[in-house]
Design a protein around this motif. Structure first.
Motif, PDB file in Angstrom:
ATOM      1  N   THR A 121     -30.098 -46.205  18.682  1.00  0.00           N
ATOM      2  CA  THR A 121     -30.301 -44.678  17.990  1.00  0.00           C
ATOM      3  C   THR A 121     -29.307 -44.110  17.828  1.00  0.00           C
ATOM      4  N   ASP A 122     -27.962 -44.438  18.357  1.00  0.00           N
ATOM      5  CA  ASP A 122     -26.665 -43.644  18.212  1.00  0.00           C
ATOM      6  C   ASP A 122     -26.365 -43.521  16.989  1.00  0.00           C
ATOM      7  N   THR A 123     -25.769 -42.349  16.761  1.00  0.00           N
ATOM      8  CA  THR A 123     -25.038 -42.387  15.433  1.00  0.00           C
ATOM      9  C   THR A 123     -23.567 -42.388  15.352  1.00  0.00           C
ATOM     10  N   THR A 124     -23.082 -42.360  16.607  1.00  0.00           N
ATOM     11  CA  THR A 124     -21.659 -42.931  16.585  1.00  0.00           C
ATOM     12  C   THR A 124     -21.579 -44.237  16.495  1.00  0.00           C
ATOM     13  N   ARG A 125     -20.753 -45.190  15.861  1.00  0.00           N
ATOM     14  CA  ARG A 125     -21.166 -46.541  15.977  1.00  0.00           C
ATOM     15  C   ARG A 125     -19.846 -47.227  15.767  1.00  0.00           C
ATOM     16  N   SER A 126     -18.602 -46.501  15.666  1.00  0.00           N
ATOM     17  CA  SER A 126     -17.293 -47.006  15.521  1.00  0.00           C
ATOM     18  C   SER A 126     -16.298 -46.144  16.351  1.00  0.00           C
ATOM     19  N   TRP A 127     -15.454 -46.938  16.981  1.00  0.00           N
ATOM     20  CA  TRP A 127     -14.307 -46.322  18.032  1.00  0.00           C
ATOM     21  C   TRP A 127     -12.942 -46.879  17.533  1.00  0.00           C
ATOM     22  N   LYS A 128     -11.968 -45.813  17.484  1.00  0.00           N
ATOM     23  CA  LYS A 128     -10.565 -46.188  17.308  1.00  0.00           C
ATOM     24  C   LYS A 128      -9.957 -46.386  18.444  1.00  0.00           C
ATOM     25  N   LEU A 129      -9.036 -47.830  18.609  1.00  0.00           N
ATOM     26  CA  LEU A 129      -8.671 -48.271  19.857  1.00  0.00           C
ATOM     27  C   LEU A 129      -7.309 -47.851  20.272  1.00  0.00           C
ATOM     28  N   LEU A 130      -6.305 -47.273  19.148  1.00  0.00           N
ATOM     29  CA  LEU A 130      -4.848 -46.643  19.306  1.00  0.00           C
ATOM     30  C   LEU A 130      -5.069 -45.117  19.064  1.00  0.00           C
ATOM     31  N   VAL A 131      -4.490 -44.462  20.148  1.00  0.00           N
ATOM     32  CA  VAL A 131      -4.299 -42.728  19.781  1.00  0.00           C
ATOM     33  C   VAL A 131      -3.285 -42.624  18.598  1.00  0.00           C
ATOM     34  N   ASP A 132      -3.716 -41.940  17.948  1.00  0.00           N
ATOM     35  CA  ASP A 132      -3.021 -41.653  16.581  1.00  0.00           C
ATOM     36  C   ASP A 132      -2.532 -42.595  15.784  1.00  0.00           C
ATOM     37  N   ASP A 133      -3.438 -43.701  15.898  1.00  0.00           N
ATOM     38  CA  ASP A 133      -3.504 -45.226  15.005  1.00  0.00           C
ATOM     39  C   ASP A 133      -1.832 -45.339  14.899  1.00  0.00           C
ATOM     40  N   GLU A 134      -1.130 -45.331  15.876  1.00  0.00           N
ATOM     41  CA  GLU A 134       0.403 -45.888  15.555  1.00  0.00           C
ATOM     42  C   GLU A 134       1.018 -46.610  16.804  1.00  0.00           C
ATOM     43  N   VAL A 135       1.914 -47.353  16.619  1.00  0.00           N
ATOM     44  CA  VAL A 135       2.833 -48.141  17.557  1.00  0.00           C
ATOM     45  C   VAL A 135       4.058 -47.577  16.962  1.00  0.00           C
ATOM     46  N   THR A 136       5.044 -47.211  17.946  1.00  0.00           N
ATOM     47  CA  THR A 136       6.657 -46.560  17.634  1.00  0.00           C
ATOM     48  C   THR A 136       7.451 -47.764  18.589  1.00  0.00           C
ATOM     49  N   VAL A 137       8.422 -48.169  17.697  1.00  0.00           N
ATOM     50  CA  VAL A 137       9.604 -48.577  18.389  1.00  0.00           C
ATOM     51  C   VAL A 137      10.587 -47.662  18.393  1.00  0.00           C
ATOM     52  N   THR A 138      10.820 -47.317  19.750  1.00  0.00           N
ATOM     53  CA  THR A 138      11.863 -46.259  20.027  1.00  0.00           C
ATOM     54  C   THR A 138      13.375 -46.616  19.976  1.00  0.00           C
ATOM     55  N   ASP A 139      14.178 -45.525  19.858  1.00  0.00           N
ATOM     56  CA  ASP A 139      15.800 -45.793  19.916  1.00  0.00           C
ATOM     57  C   ASP A 139      16.063 -46.452  21.067  1.00  0.00           C
ATOM     58  N   GLN A 140      15.338 -46.463  22.134  1.00  0.00           N
ATOM     59  CA  GLN A 140      15.783 -47.258  23.380  1.00  0.00           C
ATOM     60  C   GLN A 140      15.877 -48.711  23.154  1.00  0.00           C
ATOM     61  N   LEU A 141      15.569 -49.222  22.063  1.00  0.00           N
ATOM     62  CA  LEU A 141      15.518 -50.714  21.813  1.00  0.00           C
ATOM     63  C   LEU A 141      16.931 -50.872  21.364  1.00  0.00           C
ATOM     64  N   THR A 142      17.934 -51.477  21.853  1.00  0.00           N
ATOM     65  CA  THR A 142      19.250 -51.878  21.506  1.00  0.00           C
ATOM     66  C   THR A 142      19.324 -53.191  21.651  1.00  0.00           C
ATOM     67  N   GLN A 143      20.593 -53.636  21.007  1.00  0.00           N
ATOM     68  CA  GLN A 143      20.916 -54.992  21.056  1.00  0.00           C
ATOM     69  C   GLN A 143      20.839 -55.695  22.541  1.00  0.00           C
ATOM     70  N   ASP A 144      21.304 -54.858  23.428  1.00  0.00           N
ATOM     71  CA  ASP A 144      21.204 -55.341  24.861  1.00  0.00           C
ATOM     72  C   ASP A 144      19.877 -55.861  25.564  1.00  0.00           C
ATOM     73  N   ASN A 145      19.078 -54.910  25.012  1.00  0.00           N
ATOM     74  CA  ASN A 145      17.554 -55.071  25.710  1.00  0.00           C
ATOM     75  C   ASN A 145      16.850 -55.930  24.535  1.00  0.00           C
ATOM     76  N   MET A 146      17.060 -56.196  23.533  1.00  0.00           N
ATOM     77  CA  MET A 146      16.238 -56.862  22.270  1.00  0.00           C
ATOM     78  C   MET A 146      15.595 -58.062  22.983  1.00  0.00           C
ATOM     79  N   PRO A 147      14.325 -58.254  22.852  1.00  0.00           N
ATOM     80  CA  PRO A 147      13.808 -59.804  23.352  1.00  0.00           C
ATOM     81  C   PRO A 147      14.051 -60.877  22.606  1.00  0.00           C
ATOM     82  N   ALA A 148      13.868 -62.015  23.181  1.00  0.00           N
ATOM     83  CA  ALA A 148      14.276 -63.032  22.362  1.00  0.00           C
ATOM     84  C   ALA A 148      13.170 -63.337  21.387  1.00  0.00           C
ATOM     85  N   ALA A 149      13.423 -64.266  20.238  1.00  0.00           N
ATOM     86  CA  ALA A 149      12.458 -64.284  19.202  1.00  0.00           C
ATOM     87  C   ALA A 149      11.235 -64.822  19.624  1.00  0.00           C
TER      88      ALA A 149
END
Length: 192
Positions: free
Chosen positions: A130-158
């Protein structure tokens, strides 16, 4: 005398048949009670808007570009008409989370989710028919950010790029504890 006796006997038979024909017996009937059993169901959906192709993303694959925010909107839903159920969401993200990848899931107690005892990154909530709420978002603000802290030195391997994976499961609540319900669904193939 025989004739009188025969007439008397005939008269008694006619009277008896008339009286018997007019007698009413006490009778009654009840209303019909019909029990129809239908098949219960539990249905869920986990979806996300697929982004268009451009220089930094295609489908659900994204280029790691420092300072870029990606719109991500994973939503889990319980179908209308589903029986009372436990809704489970399993989240697998990079462990440890890189300092240059910024996202927050909604999978916590402030958003109505409870961790499944003995499991890592599995959360559940109880959903009533009987619940009226039946959907839930799973990420806050619907976003993922790659920050400027990503550099050539800490870039992950492919082959070590981060992946965020959500999987949803549901099981009836009737006659089952959370632990029993999770045991029923945890090994289900999400692709089936």
């Amino acid at each position: 005398m025989k004739r009188t006796l025969a007439l008397l006997l005939a008269f008694v038979l006619v009277i008896g048949a008339t009286v018997a024909g007019t007698l009413a017996y006490l009778t009654d009937t009840s209303k019909e009670v019909k029990n129809t059993f239908t098949i219960g169901k539990v249905g869920i959906d986990l979806h996300e808007t697929e982004v268009g192709s451009d220089t930094i993303s295609y489908g659900n694959t994204y280029a790691l570009i420092p300072g870029t925010t990606y719109e991500k909107d994973p939503v889990v839903s319980v179908d209308e008409g589903s029986e009372d159920c436990y809704l489970f969401v399993k989240f697998i993200g990079p462990d440890p989370k890189p300092e240059w990848l910024d996202y927050t899931t909604t999978l916590d107690s402030t958003n109505g989710w409870t961790p499944v005892a003995g499991e890592t990154n599995v959360w559940y909530r109880e959903v009533n028919k009987t619940d009226t709420t039946r959907s839930w978002k799973l990420l806050v603000d619907d976003e993922v950010t790659v920050t400027d802290q990503l550099t050539q030195d800490n870039m992950p391997a492919a082959n070590a790029t981060p992946t965020l994976t959500f999987t949803a499961y549901a099981c009836q609540r009737a006659n089952l504890s959370v632990t029993e319900a999770w045991a029923q669904v945890k090994d289900l193939d999400p692709e089936a």
